[in-house]
Design a protein around this motif. Structure first.
Motif, PDB file in Angstrom:
ATOM      1  N   GLN A   1      -2.906  -5.294  -3.976  1.00  0.00           N
ATOM      2  CA  GLN A   1      -2.320  -3.967  -4.202  1.00  0.00           C
ATOM      3  C   GLN A   1      -1.762  -3.418  -2.900  1.00  0.00           C
ATOM      4  OE1 GLN A   1      -6.006  -2.871  -7.147  1.00  0.00           O
ATOM      5  NE2 GLN A   1      -5.076  -1.134  -6.097  1.00  0.00           N
ATOM      6  N   VAL A   2      -0.768  -2.575  -3.025  1.00  0.00           N
ATOM      7  CA  VAL A   2      -0.312  -1.717  -1.928  1.00  0.00           C
ATOM      8  C   VAL A   2      -0.783  -0.332  -2.324  1.00  0.00           C
ATOM      9  CG1 VAL A   2       1.658  -0.819  -0.655  1.00  0.00           C
ATOM     10  CG2 VAL A   2       1.692  -3.186  -1.467  1.00  0.00           C
ATOM     11  N   GLY A   3      -1.879   0.134  -1.740  1.00  0.00           N
ATOM     12  CA  GLY A   3      -2.520   1.356  -2.223  1.00  0.00           C
ATOM     13  C   GLY A   3      -3.011   1.106  -3.641  1.00  0.00           C
TER      14      GLY A   3
ATOM     15  N   LEU B   1       6.024  -9.404   1.591  1.00  0.00           N
ATOM     16  CA  LEU B   1       5.813  -7.960   1.454  1.00  0.00           C
ATOM     17  C   LEU B   1       6.870  -7.190   2.247  1.00  0.00           C
ATOM     18  CD1 LEU B   1       3.857  -6.027   0.117  1.00  0.00           C
ATOM     19  CD2 LEU B   1       2.421  -6.155   2.154  1.00  0.00           C
ATOM     20  N   GLY B   2       7.189  -7.672   3.435  1.00  0.00           N
ATOM     21  CA  GLY B   2       8.177  -7.004   4.291  1.00  0.00           C
ATOM     22  C   GLY B   2       9.531  -6.882   3.615  1.00  0.00           C
ATOM     23  N   GLU B   3       9.942  -7.913   2.899  1.00  0.00           N
ATOM     24  CA  GLU B   3      11.239  -7.891   2.195  1.00  0.00           C
ATOM     25  C   GLU B   3      11.246  -6.870   1.072  1.00  0.00           C
ATOM     26  OE1 GLU B   3      12.972 -11.921   1.027  1.00  0.00           O
ATOM     27  OE2 GLU B   3      10.979 -12.436   1.727  1.00  0.00           O
ATOM     28  N   MET B   4      10.046  -6.514   0.609  1.00  0.00           N
ATOM     29  CA  MET B   4       9.943  -5.624  -0.557  1.00  0.00           C
ATOM     30  C   MET B   4       9.394  -4.255  -0.197  1.00  0.00           C
ATOM     31  SD  MET B   4       8.608  -7.941  -3.643  1.00  0.00           S
ATOM     32  CE  MET B   4       8.772  -6.560  -4.765  1.00  0.00           C
ATOM     33  N   ALA B   5       9.387  -3.955   1.091  1.00  0.00           N
ATOM     34  CA  ALA B   5       8.710  -2.729   1.561  1.00  0.00           C
ATOM     35  C   ALA B   5       9.169  -1.490   0.786  1.00  0.00           C
ATOM     36  CB  ALA B   5       8.950  -2.557   3.047  1.00  0.00           C
ATOM     37  N   SER B   6      10.477  -1.377   0.574  1.00  0.00           N
ATOM     38  CA  SER B   6      10.996  -0.148  -0.044  1.00  0.00           C
ATOM     39  C   SER B   6      10.622  -0.030  -1.531  1.00  0.00           C
ATOM     40  CB  SER B   6      12.516  -0.098   0.095  1.00  0.00           C
ATOM     41  OG  SER B   6      13.087  -1.163  -0.635  1.00  0.00           O
ATOM     42  N   TYR B   7      10.124  -1.119  -2.098  1.00  0.00           N
ATOM     43  CA  TYR B   7       9.812  -1.096  -3.539  1.00  0.00           C
ATOM     44  C   TYR B   7       8.492  -0.392  -3.841  1.00  0.00           C
ATOM     45  CZ  TYR B   7      13.541  -4.445  -4.582  1.00  0.00           C
ATOM     46  OH  TYR B   7      14.756  -5.052  -4.741  1.00  0.00           O
TER      47      TYR B   7
ATOM     48  N   GLN C   1       3.777   4.152   1.235  1.00  0.00           N
ATOM     49  CA  GLN C   1       4.277   3.574   2.494  1.00  0.00           C
ATOM     50  C   GLN C   1       3.202   3.553   3.587  1.00  0.00           C
ATOM     51  OE1 GLN C   1       7.433   2.067   3.154  1.00  0.00           O
ATOM     52  NE2 GLN C   1       7.465   2.060   0.917  1.00  0.00           N
ATOM     53  N   ALA C   2       2.254   4.496   3.532  1.00  0.00           N
ATOM     54  CA  ALA C   2       1.162   4.499   4.525  1.00  0.00           C
ATOM     55  C   ALA C   2       0.270   3.274   4.317  1.00  0.00           C
ATOM     56  CB  ALA C   2       0.346   5.782   4.392  1.00  0.00           C
ATOM     57  N   ALA C   3      -0.029   2.962   3.058  1.00  0.00           N
ATOM     58  CA  ALA C   3      -0.853   1.779   2.751  1.00  0.00           C
ATOM     59  C   ALA C   3      -0.103   0.510   3.137  1.00  0.00           C
ATOM     60  CB  ALA C   3      -1.207   1.764   1.264  1.00  0.00           C
ATOM     61  N   LEU C   4       1.196   0.519   2.920  1.00  0.00           N
ATOM     62  CA  LEU C   4       2.027  -0.647   3.227  1.00  0.00           C
ATOM     63  C   LEU C   4       1.981  -0.993   4.720  1.00  0.00           C
ATOM     64  CD1 LEU C   4       4.360  -2.361   1.624  1.00  0.00           C
ATOM     65  CD2 LEU C   4       5.834  -1.066   3.139  1.00  0.00           C
ATOM     66  N   GLN C   5       1.998   0.058   5.563  1.00  0.00           N
ATOM     67  CA  GLN C   5       2.002  -0.151   7.014  1.00  0.00           C
ATOM     68  C   GLN C   5       0.769  -0.912   7.487  1.00  0.00           C
ATOM     69  OE1 GLN C   5       4.708   0.457   8.745  1.00  0.00           O
ATOM     70  NE2 GLN C   5       5.568   1.268   6.834  1.00  0.00           N
ATOM     71  N   LYS C   6      -0.319  -0.822   6.724  1.00  0.00           N
ATOM     72  CA  LYS C   6      -1.574  -1.479   7.132  1.00  0.00           C
ATOM     73  C   LYS C   6      -1.621  -2.949   6.715  1.00  0.00           C
ATOM     74  CE  LYS C   6      -4.129   2.833   6.883  1.00  0.00           C
ATOM     75  NZ  LYS C   6      -4.433   3.719   5.771  1.00  0.00           N
ATOM     76  N   LEU C   7      -0.636  -3.400   5.954  1.00  0.00           N
ATOM     77  CA  LEU C   7      -0.641  -4.777   5.459  1.00  0.00           C
ATOM     78  C   LEU C   7       0.316  -5.644   6.268  1.00  0.00           C
ATOM     79  CD1 LEU C   7      -0.612  -3.918   1.634  1.00  0.00           C
ATOM     80  CD2 LEU C   7      -2.595  -4.574   3.021  1.00  0.00           C
TER      81      LEU C   7
END
Ligand code: PAN
Ligand code: ZN
Length: 195
Positions: A88-90, A38-44, A48-54
């Protein structure tokens, strides 16, 4: 790895590479493995708020491939299987990075082994369309078409692919401009949405 010893005429060899049809997994000394976190694909991802929690170390998908000729060789073909986790991310489903081919006219076959998802195809005019994937569906990705798969089911999505050995992968364009549509969950159903 790809250097084959000379084989005497009329020899019938034992198979050395395997494709487990019901699972899509590949086995053999020539099978290569890669994975994306997931970290490698963060910008995809959009949220971004939901991503920070994963967990950035979570592996979102892995790929097994058999590449019998050196990368870039004209005339060869490659075979691979992709395994995408459910999640899911969000509202956005876990997905592959997606790419155009570096040799853009090269097409590709995708076929689904198990799970459910959507193949997202985007043409050069940045118009997207989707194709439902489920066990047994076969998909032709035409040349000049970016392709990405999102897992909208509750189980792992497994699909295999076959593509030319000189197709290459142009990730930069998608990394920079993304797809024009995203596969989002809306009241429990998957929808392709602009943005
Ligand atoms: C596939 C993809 C694989 C992973 O084998 O490479 O599904 O997706 P990304 O390459 O977009 O991360 C393929 O399309 N090969 O050409
Ligand atoms: Zn491809």
């Amino acid at each position: 790895m790809n250097q084959k010893q000379e084989i005497p005429a009329n020899t019938i060899l034992k198979p050395s590479q395997f494709f487990k049809i019901t699972r899509g997994s590949m086995e053999g000394s020539e099978v290569a493995n890669s994975q994306r976190t997931l970290g490698e694909m963060a910008s995809y991802y959009m949220d971004q708020a939901a991503l920070q929690k994963l967990d950035p170390n979570e592996i979102i998908y892995r790929v097994q491939s058999h590449m019998a000729v050196p990368e870039g060789s004209p005339g060869g073909i490659y075979f691979g299987t992709t395994f995408i986790k459910p999640g899911q991310v969000g509202k956005e489903y876990f997905m592959t990075k997606g790419h155009f081919h570096s040799k853009p006219e090269c097409g590709e076959y995708y076929f689904c082994i198990k799970g459910t998802g959507v193949l997202i195809l985007m043409n050069r005019q940045r118009v997207c369309r989707g194709e439902h994937m489920a066990s047994g569906t076969l998909h032709y990705v035409p040349g000049e078409t970016a392709h990405r798969v999102a897992n909208c089911g509750n189980e792992e999505l497994v699909f295999s692919a076959c593509w030319p050995s000189d197709a290459g992968h142009n990730y930069e364009e998608i990394e920079k401009n993304g797809f024009s549509s995203r596969l989002l969950e809306h009241h429990g159903a998957a929808q392709l949405v602009n943005g």
